[in-house]
Design an enzyme around this catalytic site. Structure first.
Site, PDB file in Angstrom:
ATOM      1  N   CYS A 139      11.631 129.096  55.575  1.00  0.00           N
ATOM      2  CA  CYS A 139      11.762 128.660  56.971  1.00  0.00           C
ATOM      3  C   CYS A 139      13.210 128.691  57.450  1.00  0.00           C
ATOM      4  O   CYS A 139      13.462 128.720  58.646  1.00  0.00           O
ATOM      5  CB  CYS A 139      11.180 127.260  57.132  1.00  0.00           C
TER       6      CYS A 139
ATOM      7  N   ARG B 132      12.460 116.285  67.765  1.00  0.00           N
ATOM      8  CA  ARG B 132      12.741 116.381  66.320  1.00  0.00           C
ATOM      9  C   ARG B 132      13.315 115.041  65.888  1.00  0.00           C
ATOM     10  O   ARG B 132      14.355 114.595  66.389  1.00  0.00           O
ATOM     11  CB  ARG B 132      13.742 117.494  66.029  1.00  0.00           C
TER      12      ARG B 132
ATOM     13  N   ASP C 142      11.415 126.343  50.404  1.00  0.00           N
ATOM     14  CA  ASP C 142      12.195 125.600  51.399  1.00  0.00           C
ATOM     15  C   ASP C 142      13.288 124.846  50.646  1.00  0.00           C
ATOM     16  O   ASP C 142      13.235 124.732  49.407  1.00  0.00           O
ATOM     17  CB  ASP C 142      11.259 124.624  52.160  1.00  0.00           C
TER      18      ASP C 142
ATOM     19  N   ARG D 199      10.042 132.546  65.632  1.00  0.00           N
ATOM     20  CA  ARG D 199       9.996 131.193  66.182  1.00  0.00           C
ATOM     21  C   ARG D 199      10.000 131.213  67.722  1.00  0.00           C
ATOM     22  O   ARG D 199       9.420 130.353  68.366  1.00  0.00           O
ATOM     23  CB  ARG D 199      11.195 130.366  65.667  1.00  0.00           C
TER      24      ARG D 199
ATOM     25  N   GLN E 279       6.842 125.567  62.778  1.00  0.00           N
ATOM     26  CA  GLN E 279       7.194 126.463  61.679  1.00  0.00           C
ATOM     27  C   GLN E 279       5.943 127.067  61.049  1.00  0.00           C
ATOM     28  O   GLN E 279       5.874 128.261  60.782  1.00  0.00           O
ATOM     29  CB  GLN E 279       8.008 125.686  60.625  1.00  0.00           C
TER      30      GLN E 279
ATOM     31  N   HIS F 252       5.950 119.958  60.288  1.00  0.00           N
ATOM     32  CA  HIS F 252       6.736 120.958  61.038  1.00  0.00           C
ATOM     33  C   HIS F 252       5.752 122.003  61.583  1.00  0.00           C
ATOM     34  O   HIS F 252       5.714 123.154  61.137  1.00  0.00           O
ATOM     35  CB  HIS F 252       7.780 121.590  60.115  1.00  0.00           C
TER      36      HIS F 252
HETATM   37  N1   CP Z   1      13.259 126.343  60.312  1.00  0.00           N
HETATM   38  C1   CP Z   1      13.795 125.472  61.180  1.00  0.00           C
HETATM   39  O1   CP Z   1      13.131 124.605  61.749  1.00  0.00           O
HETATM   40  O2   CP Z   1      15.138 125.632  61.366  1.00  0.00           O
HETATM   41  P1   CP Z   1      16.078 124.659  62.186  1.00  0.00           P
HETATM   42  O3   CP Z   1      16.239 123.397  61.388  1.00  0.00           O
HETATM   43  O4   CP Z   1      17.373 125.428  62.303  1.00  0.00           O
HETATM   44  O5   CP Z   1      15.471 124.376  63.527  1.00  0.00           O
HETATM   45  N1  NVA Z   2      12.364 120.616  54.924  1.00  0.00           N
HETATM   46  C1  NVA Z   2      13.500 120.935  55.748  1.00  0.00           C
HETATM   47  C2  NVA Z   2      13.125 121.913  56.787  1.00  0.00           C
HETATM   48  C3  NVA Z   2      14.251 122.375  57.676  1.00  0.00           C
HETATM   49  C4  NVA Z   2      13.800 123.330  58.735  1.00  0.00           C
HETATM   50  C5  NVA Z   2      14.055 119.660  56.360  1.00  0.00           C
HETATM   51  O1  NVA Z   2      13.277 118.831  56.832  1.00  0.00           O
HETATM   52  O2  NVA Z   2      15.271 119.500  56.353  1.00  0.00           O
END
Ligand code: CP
Ligand code: NVA
Length: 313
Positions: free
Chosen positions: A263, A100, A222, A291, A130, A127
């Site tokens: 999400c 990530r 989101d 997930r 997700q 993502h």
């Molecule tokens: N939806 C999601 O990816 O959540 P986190 O940021 O908690 O991993």
């Molecule tokens: N769009 C958000 C998603 C978090 C799971 C971010 O990137 O922070």
């Protein structure tokens, strides 16, 4: 397929297979146990995470392996070691690398430098884990997907990008309502439109939430400020996106049986009102729980055939 860097790395058949593996892992969390016996999976997270990190660690343990979380300040990367050298070395120890971070190019560089599967656990643009979960959840909720309409209301971000690609692969019609200022990346839209031509699904991109949710079996939103966005953009985003909040009034314009998806993490009173996310139409915790089996399925699919002694049927 070696890596999962974005959803459009998958074919429709790959997606079907992942959904089937996820369903198996949902029914039996120890299906495939032993696949990762005596092996490690590195999780390199430069942004916070609740769901992705913990579901990934859990899935690795279910498959018999050991997840190794490494933070940027713990690696020599922060002291100038290159991404390529780091990836090559980590790949010599671990069976897979889950990342990530901010820049998609960094994830591509890791994938190119190592033999082991690399999984994008969220970047500024994508993502995929997700979006696979979103399709899986939608199928649980509404059954057959082709011909169904999903509405995404909010900012054109990483989650919206991956949803565009996933819906196009799965044959779901996707209507986006996003303000002019926060449109999705046209390059991602072009990829999704090409996939949609093959699956026969439709993509609509507009800026009217009511038009988007009309006929939708699910309404998705989101956060308005993503982890990769500059924090100083917050007040401008809150102002511009205020008409895009998912409220009971907006939900009332979707199909009567329409569900709400997010999400997570969510900000009640910003992108969604509390009475929607905490109300009877919300499926966000089913979505979050999914997930885990989806990550389990992704690991099995990517590692099948690479590790000896355990064939995936
Ligand atoms: N939806 C999601 O990816 O959540 P986190 O940021 O908690 O991993
Ligand atoms: N769009 C958000 C998603 C978090 C799971 C971010 O990137 O922070």
């Amino acid at each position: 397929m070696k890596d999962l860097l974005r959803t459009s790395d998958l074919t429709p058949d790959d997606l079907d297979r992942l959904l089937a593996l996820a369903a198996e892992a949902k029914a039996d969390r120890y299906v495939g146990r032993g696949l990762l016996q005596g092996r490690t999976v590195v999780l390199y997270f430069t942004k916070p995470s609740t769901r992705t990190r913990v579901s990934s660690e859990t899935a690795v343990v279910e498959l018999g392996g050991v997840p190794l979380l490494v933070r940027p300040d713990e690696l020599q990367l922060g002291r100038g070691e290159t991404i390529e050298d780091t990836a090559r070395v980590l790949g010599a120890y671990a069976s897979a690398i889950v990342i990530r971070t901010f820049d998609d190019e960094d994830v591509r560089r890791v994938a190119a430098a190592t033999e082991v599967p690399v999984i994008n656990a969220l970047t500024d643009r994508h993502h995929p884990l997700q979006s696979i979960t979103d399709v899986f959840t939608l199928r649980e909720v509404v059954g057959d997907l082709p011909g169904r309409r999903l509405a995404y209301v909010g900012a054109g971000n990483n989650v919206a990008h991956s949803l565009l690609e996933a819906c196009a692969l799965a044959g779901v019609d996707l209507a986006l309502a996003v303000p002019q200022e926060y449109q999705p990346d046209p390059a991602v839209v072009a990829v999704a439109e090409k996939l949609a031509t093959t699956s026969g699904s439709r993509i609509e991109i507009g800026s009217d939430p009511v038009a988007a949710v009309r006929g939708a079996c699910a309404v998705y939103t989101d956060v308005w400020l993503s982890m990769g966005d500059p924090p100083e953009a917050r007040s401008a985003r809150l102002r511009t996106l205020a008409p895009y909040r998912v409220t009971p009034e907006l939900m009332a314009r979707a199909l009567p049986e329409a569900v709400f998806l997010h999400c997570l993490p969510a900000h009640r009173g910003e992108e969604v009102s509390a009475d929607v996310i905490d109300g009877p139409r919300s499926r966000v915790f089913q979505q979050a729980a999914n997930r885990r089996p989806v990550m389990h399925g992704v690991l099995r699919a990517l590692l099948a055939g690479r590790l000896t002694g355990w064939p995936v049927s």
